[in-house]
Structures are given as structure tokens and as C-alpha cells.
Scaffold this motif. Structure first.
Motif, short mmCIF file in Angstrom:
data_model
loop_
_atom_site.label_atom_id
_atom_site.label_comp_id
_atom_site.label_asym_id
_atom_site.label_seq_id
_atom_site.Cartn_x
_atom_site.Cartn_y
_atom_site.Cartn_z
N VAL A 13 38.13 39.88 47.25
CA VAL A 13 37.53 39.90 45.92
C VAL A 13 38.61 39.69 44.86
O VAL A 13 38.44 38.92 43.91
N ALA A 33 31.05 42.75 40.19
CA ALA A 33 31.17 43.20 41.58
C ALA A 33 32.38 44.10 41.74
O ALA A 33 32.28 45.17 42.35
N ALA A 34 33.51 43.68 41.19
CA ALA A 34 34.72 44.47 41.32
C ALA A 34 34.52 45.85 40.70
O ALA A 34 34.84 46.87 41.32
N VAL A 59 38.75 36.63 42.14
CA VAL A 59 38.81 36.87 40.70
C VAL A 59 39.95 36.05 40.09
O VAL A 59 39.78 35.38 39.07
N LEU A 98 31.85 38.29 39.60
CA LEU A 98 32.98 38.90 40.30
C LEU A 98 33.50 40.12 39.56
O LEU A 98 33.83 41.13 40.17
N LEU A 99 33.55 40.03 38.23
CA LEU A 99 34.01 41.18 37.45
C LEU A 99 33.06 42.34 37.64
O LEU A 99 33.47 43.49 37.85
N PHE A 114 41.56 47.86 40.76
CA PHE A 114 41.58 48.02 42.20
C PHE A 114 42.58 49.06 42.69
O PHE A 114 42.44 49.57 43.78
#
Lengths: 326, 450
Positions: free
Chosen positions: A293, B280-281, A297, B277-278, A27
């Protein structure tokens, strides 16, 4: 037992740190906060000042790992890594794009998620185990063959079809239940019936087939032959012996997911408009809310690690041969 | 030349994979322990039928992976050839009438009139009517003859299909196959395929067999185009996943020690992040990178294509853990066996032990899990595209078809045909893959013997 749990907790920490570093790298390093600002602000309003303001409002204007400008301990704490990633360990997830506190939002949304996920999980497990036991009992008959064929067919249908089709037939054409939404109090059940049913039906194919193979593996074992030789009726063999022994591999697959029930189901919740964590995650993905997000996670992995731990503990409860201390 | 070939990355990868699979098949046909398994697979009618269906899907996908740019008509005074910007595929060329026959908006399957009313001005004044379609059933003078026309074409299709199947069956049985290869499975699958293909081709010339969507595009065309996307996702992902899983799984199991610790740590971390989620990220990050570097892509098709490949890479990187864990466990068992201990005692190098003795004994696990993963990936694509983290919106895929059409069910009366077409094609593809995977497991897994 206590020492074992403690040791497992200590093992869990490096894994959570790994998850944290990985998401941090994804990120903040693959693309910089500047890129994120540009995404969020849209193409039109992008000026250097607007980006700086966006970053300052959210605390992304700090250095990544090491703040040479700060004093004392601030060199390590006044950084994006410490403020945004490390503080998740303390349950501080920061704010979403709309300014709401993520931690509070999560605790408010847990209830609806559980209201769907727990009944789906329990019913699904019960139905699948029952059906699998039946197929194993009538093994090598036409019932078994067509049952397995049906399972493969059910497995091959997209999960989206169950939801879209179910919603269309039961809520729109027959109007038995409301199409979507979530109510408070006793009236809630009307909103829950359809998503739970669809969740159970959607998962039935794969799990029934899997449990059937587990039962069949037990059927060929020596202790079953001994039990038959003793003259025990087949029903007693199945319910007293095979079911109990097959529970061990079933448990491994099942206990891991129990903590993850908190996360809710992404698709079901977003289709039925249930204000749970699943729809929260989907909304965050669609509106590209990186803070949310990232938090999901982190929570998801923490729950998975708890699930692994519970699995190990549940082993000792059902199988006395396994000792945790060894 | 009237066209210029275009190589998209996914085309290259898909063709490479097909050749790799053929090569792998040839290799395992020579290796004795695997040849027995292939033979066992060939005896199963379900397996051969499923394989035939999969080959048909593959054929459509491969035709759709030969891209070219059509040459534009020469302008006066022009010396060099100019080619169209849009890259077409061989499938587009074959289906040009489906691609170009666009209506204005929705129309039901086999309809001759539009699905929504339009205002029409006639001499008698302004009336609201369902107008005739531009192409669907346009050849009919009188609409009342539509049912007969459709039935006639369908019957011709059925007749043709029976003829084709009979021809193939004749060729097969004339040569009196000695082996116990399950020809019955192949022939029955071919019969179904010919029935569908002949009927569709008879009807598709003058009708929209599956109707048209919101912008008037033929749904049958979209469905056929979606097959390639599903195949790319299902196959290219394994290209990324396989080397990771095999290398790391074997290294962890064979060398143990710190290598094992590091690799186990790596896959526990990856595993503990919820899969969606992984993905998506990673996809969100990829989107940011793509959006901030528009200069990398000269056309939008290229961008969509690279996005598809990036999605495959992401799916591959996030899904190698399961296979790696299986291979690690099996390697741990294998390395303690006598013949491998003996090889090591003779001083055979680790690399040689792994390639000569361990890898061949893991092949059945690799083959089984590759086929099993395929159907899961096809289903996953639909879900990811629905969430908005799948393929590029401009690319045809089952997921984007479903996503675009799901709101239409709430219309009155409902527009169901896009969804029905996408779901049924996906069902056939996934079902064939699942059945084939089951048969593969029965044939290749030594535990299932007997």
C-alpha cells in the motif's frame, strides 16, 4: 521549455517528500511496527519473540529516525525512515508480505492494467466528446433535455452496479464473453471487451454532462456570434471553432489522469480478475500488506505530479497565448 | 421506565447537523441575497420533488438515530431494572415484525416457500421439498390464493396512497397558496412516496416483500437500516470537511504570503495521493488502533459506531482540498474588490472583514458544493465497503449489502433481490440528491442567472 520542465521537476520534489512523510507518519507513527506485527501474525501466535522475529525479518527493528547505536553515516541510514521511506525515491520498494520484490511485481502488472485502462480512456473520451457535442448542437431541444436527464440518471447509478450487472447479463446469462480472467497473446481481447465497455458506459454520464457545459460556455461567446454573422454554417462553427476552443478546458481535466492510467482501475480489475496494479492494490488492502500500500501511494502521487506537469505543457501546445517562460 | 435512552456519537452528530441545517436555512432566509436564491429554488418542480424525497430519507434516518435499550422482564427477587445489551432504534421499534421475522435462509420476494430444498420426513418416507416459510405468507391456508391476496393488498395500498395524497393536496389548495412555490413537485413526489410506503406496509406484515438473505433476514429491513449509514456518511463528513475547507481556503486567499504557500503545499500533497489509497491507508491504520484497544468500547455497537465516525473523519480530512481551492480562488478575487479595499483602508480588522464581507459572499459556493458532495459520498461508501475499508461489517449499509450479495448472483438460479433492493434505494437517494444539487446550483450560482 527545457528550463521550465526542470523547474517543475524541482518543485515536485518537496511535494513527493511531503507525501513520503505523510505516509511514513500514517504507517509507522500512528501505530508502531509492533501493532503491525500483531495484525499480521494474528492473535494466537503473538509472543514477544514472534513479534521481534517478524520485525527483524522485515527490517522494522531499527529506530524510526535516528540510530544512535550505528557508526558514522549509519546513524541516519540505519533507520526505518531511510530504509523504508527514503529509498522509494530510488525505486526500491522492498518486499511484500509474501516475500516478492514489489518493484518487479509492479513492472509485471503494468501491462494488463494498461491493456484495460488505455482503451477505456480513449474510447470514453471519444464517446463523451461526441455525445456532448451532439447535445450542445441540439441545445434547448427535447433531445438535449432528455440527453441531460439520461446523463444525470447514469451518474446516479453506482459504479458497482455497472460491473455486477454487466458481468451477470453478458457473461453469465448470455455467455458472450468469459466472466473473468486474463489471457496471453491474441486471445486476450475476449477478456477485455466487457471490462472496457463497462468502464466506458460507467463514466459516460458525468463526463458528457461536463463537456456539454464547456461547449455551451463557448457557444455564447463573441467570436461565435461573429462567425454566425459572417454566414458560416452551424456545423462549421461547431467543428472548426467551438470544438477547438473547448478542447482547452477539456484537456486540463484529461491530461492529469493519463499517467495515472498505469495504476489501473481498482474495481474493474478486481471484479474481472485481471492481474494488474488495481487488483494488486485491492489485494494488498484486503490482506493488509502495508509495504505494498505504501509503495502504491508513492507511485500514485508521483504519477499525479507528472500529470500536473503534462497539463501545463499541453496548455502551451493547444493555446499559443500561454507561454511557459513567463 | 420501560426503556433507557442510549446516545451514540453518530446520533448526536446527525441530530446536531439537522439543527445546524435548519439554523443555516433560517439565517439564509433572512439574508436578502440568499433569500432570492431560495425563492428561485422553490419555483422549480424538480427541486421541490427531490427535496421531498430527501426529507423522506432523512425521516427514516432520524428515526433510526433515536436509540434506546429495552427493559428486560424482572427476575424474581430483583430490585433494580435491567436493560437489554442491544441498543435498538425507534425505527427498529416500528419495524419489530420485520426485524424479528427471520427465516432460515434465502427466500424470494413475496414467496411463501423457501428458496432452497430441504429434506422432510413424512409418513410416506423422506422427500425433498421446498418447505413453507415461517412468516412469509404463513397466514395463507392455501398457497394458490397468494396472487389474489398480494393483489388485494397492493390495491389497498394504492387506494390508501391516493387518499393520503388527495388529503394533502386538499389542505394545500384549500389555503390557496399565493406564492409561486412549486407545489406540483412536492405533491407528485408525495404521491410516489405514499404509493411505495402504503403498498409496502400493506404487504410487509405477512410477506418478505424484498425476500430474505442468506441468514434469513428481511431485505426490506436491511435496506431501511442502510439509509441511516448513508446519511451519516454523507452528512457528518461535511461537518469535518467544512471548517477545514472554509478556514484554510479563506486564510490562504486573504492573507496570501507564507500562509498561502503552506496551505497550498498541504493540499497539493493531499491531492496528489490517490483518494482511495489515502482513505485505505488511514482506515487500515484506524483498524489497527481499534483492534489494539478493545478496552475503549463496551459494546460492539459502540465500536461499529465509532468506526463509522472515524470513517467520516477520514473522508472529511481527505476531501476538503477541492472546496478549499475553490474558496481560495474566490477570496483572492473578492479581496481586490473596491468595497473590501475601502473597508481595509478604514482600518476594519481582518477578522471582521472576513466574517462580514467575505464569508457571506462565499456562502453560495459552500452550499452548492455541500449538496454536490453528498451524492458522491453515498456512492463512495458502497465502493469502500466493497473493498473492505468501509463501515463495520456488523453495520447495515448499502455497501455491505452489495458486498454480501454479489457472490449470490452466481448461484443457479440467481439470488438477485438483495442487490436489486440496495441498488434501487441507492439510486433513488443519489438521484434525488443530484437533481437537488443541480437545482441548487442553478438557483445559487450567480453565473447561472438568466
Amino acid at each position: 521549455m527545457f528550463a521550465y520542465i526542470l523547474r517543475r521537476l524541482v518543485y515536485a520534489i518537496p511535494i513527493l517528500v511531503g507525501v513520503n512523510l505523510l505516509t511514513f507518519a500514517l504507517f509507522f507513527m500512528v501505530n508502531t511496527p509492533d501493532d503491525m506485527a500483531r495484525m499480521q501474525l494474528g492473535v494466537k501466535r503473538v509472543t514477544a519473540e514472534a513479534i521481534e522475529k517478524w520485525k527483524a525479518e522485515r527490517g522494522y527493528d531499527r529506530p524510526l529516525f535516528w540510530n544512535g547505536a550505528a557508526a558514522g553515516a549509519g546513524k541516519a541510514t540505519e533507520t526505518i525512515f531511510f530504509q523504508k521511506s527514503a529509498r522509494m525515491f530510488l525505486g526500491d520498494f522492498g518486499r511484500a508480505e509474501d516475500g516478492r520484490d514489489i518493484a518487479r511485481e509492479i513492472s509485471a502488472r503494468m501491462g494488463p492494467s494498461l491493456a484495460i485502462a488505455v482503451p477505456t480512456f480513449l474510447l470514453g473520451l471519444g464517446v463523451a466528446v461526441t455525445l456532448a457535442l451532439m447535445l450542445a448542437f441540439f441545445r434547448a431541444t427535447a433531445l438535449d433535455f432528455w440527453g441531460v436527464a439520461l446523463c444525470v440518471l447514469l451518474m446516479s447509478i453506482s459504479g458497482l452496479f455497472y460491473i455486477i450487472g454487466g458481468q451477470f447479463v453478458f457473461a453469465k446469462v448470455w455467455q458472450l464473453v468469459p466472466i473473468s480472467g486474463f489471457g496471453e497473446g491474441l486471445d486476450t481481447w475476449r477478456f477485455l471487451v466487457l471490462p472496457i465497455t463497462i468502464g466506458v458506459v460507467g463514466g459516460i454520464g458525468a463526463s458528457t454532462r461536463w463537456y456539454r457545459t464547456l461547449f455551451l460556455e463557448e457557444v455564447n461567446k463573441d467570436y461565435v456570434r461573429t462567425a454566425r454573422a459572417k454566414g458560416l454554417p452551424e456545423t462549421v462553427i461547431f467543428f472548426r471553432h467551438i470544438l477547438k476552443n473547448a478542447m482547452i478546458p477539456i484537456l486540463t481535466g484529461v491530461v492529469v489522469v493519463i499517467p495515472s492510467l498505469f495504476m489501473g482501475s481498482l474495481l474493474t480489475e478486481s471484479f474481472f480478475g485481471i492481474p494488474g496494479l488495481g487488483s494488486y492494490t485491492i489485494d494488498a488492502i484486503q490482506s493488509q500488506d502495508f509495504a505494498v500500500v505504501r509503495s502504491m501511494v508513492f507511485i500514485g502521487s508521483a504519477l499525479y505530479i507528472i500529470g500536473l506537469m503534462l497539463t501545463d505543457i499541453s496548455y502551451t501546445l493547444v493555446d499559443p497565448r500561454i507561454r511557459l517562460s513567463s | 421506565m420501560s426503556f433507557q435512552p442510549v446516545l451514540l456519537w453518530s446520533d448526536v452528530l446527525l441530530w446536531l447537523l439537522v439543527f445546524a441545517v435548519i439554523g443555516l436555512g433560517a439565517y439564509s432566509g433572512r439574508a436578502r441575497h440568499l433569500r432570492r436564491s431560495w425563492k428561485r429554488l422553490g419555483k422549480s418542480n424538480v427541486a421541490t420533488a427531490a427535496a421531498t424525497l430527501l426529507c423522506a430519507f432523512l425521516l427514516v434516518g432520524l428515526l433510526d438515530s433515536l436509540h434506546y435499550r429495552q427493559r428486560l422482564p424482572d427476575a424474581p427477587g430483583q430490585s433494580e431494572a435491567v436493560y437489554a445489551v442491544e441498543a435498538l432504534s425507534a425505527l427498529d421499534g416500528l419495524l419489530s415484525h420485520l426485524r424479528e421475522h427471520n427465516e432460515r435462509t434465502y427466500s424470494a420476494p413475496l414467496a411463501a416457500r423457501a428458496f432452497v430444498m430441504e429434506t422432510e420426513e413424512t409418513t410416506a418416507g423422506v422427500t425433498r421439498v421446498y418447505p413453507r416459510l415461517h412468516y412469509g405468507g404463513a397466514h395463507l391456508e392455501d398457497e394458490s390464493g397468494k396472487a389474489i391476496d398480494v393483489a388485494r393488498r397492493a390495491l389497498t395500498g394504492v387506494g390508501l396512497a391516493l387518499l393520503c395524497t388527495a388529503l394533502v393536496a386538499g389542505v394545500v389548495f384549500r389555503r390557496k397558496p399565493q406564492s409561486d412555490f412549486a407545489w406540483r413537485g412536492v405533491l407528485s413526489a408525495l404521491l410516489v412516496l405514499f404509493l411505495v410506503a402504503c403498498t409496502l406496509s400493506q404487504l410487509a406484515g405477512d410477506y418478505h416483500v424484498f425476500g430474505t438473505d442468506k441468514v434469513g433476514q428481511d431485505v426490506l429491513y436491511q435496506t431501511l437500516k442502510s439509509i441511516r449509514t448513508a446519511l451519516v456518511i454523507g452528512l457528518v463528513t461535511t461537518l469535518v470537511m467544512l471548517p477545514l475547507a472554509v478556514a484554510l481556503g479563506i486564510v490562504a486567499g486573504y492573507f496570501r504570503g507564507w500562509a498561502d504557500d503552506v496551505i497550498q503545499y498541504l493540499y497539493t500533497v493531499l491531492n496528489s495521493i490517490p483518494g482511495v489509497l489515502l482513505i485505505a491507508a488511514s482506515v487500515l491504520m484506524m483498524q489497527v488502533v481499534i483492534d489494539t484497544h478493545p478496552q475503549w468500547f463496551s459494546t460492539s455497537a459502540e465500536r461499529a459506531d465509532l468506526r463509522l465516525i472515524a470513517l467520516c473523519v477520514i473522508l472529511g480530512v481527505t476531501s476538503w482540498t477541492g472546496l478549499a481551492r475553490l474558496l481560495r480562488g474566490e477570496t483572492l478575487k473578492l479581496r481586490e474588490l473596491d468595497y473590501i479595499q475601502a473597508a481595509r483602508a478604514f482600518g476594519v480588522s481582518s477578522v471582521r472583514v472576513i466574517t462580514r464581507h467575505i464569508l457571506p459572499n462565499l456562502m453560495h459556493i459552500v452550499i452548492i458544493s455541500l449538496v454536490m458532495d453528498f451524492s458522491a459520498l453515498v456512492l463512495a461508501e458502497a465502493v469502500l465497503s466493497y473493498i473492505g475499508i468501509g463501515v463495520d461489517p456488523s453495520m447495515h449499509s448499502f455497501g455491505s449489502m452489495i458486498n454480501n450479495a454479489r457472490m449470490e448472483l452466481s448461484r443457479e438460479p440467481a439470488v438477485w433481490w438483495s442487490l436489486a433492493a440496495a441498488f434501487s434505494f441507492m439510486l433513488v437517494l443519489v438521484l434525488a440528491a443530484n437533481l437537488f444539487a443541480d437545482a441548487m446550483r442553478d438557483a445559487f450560482d450567480p453565473r447561472h442567472e438568466g
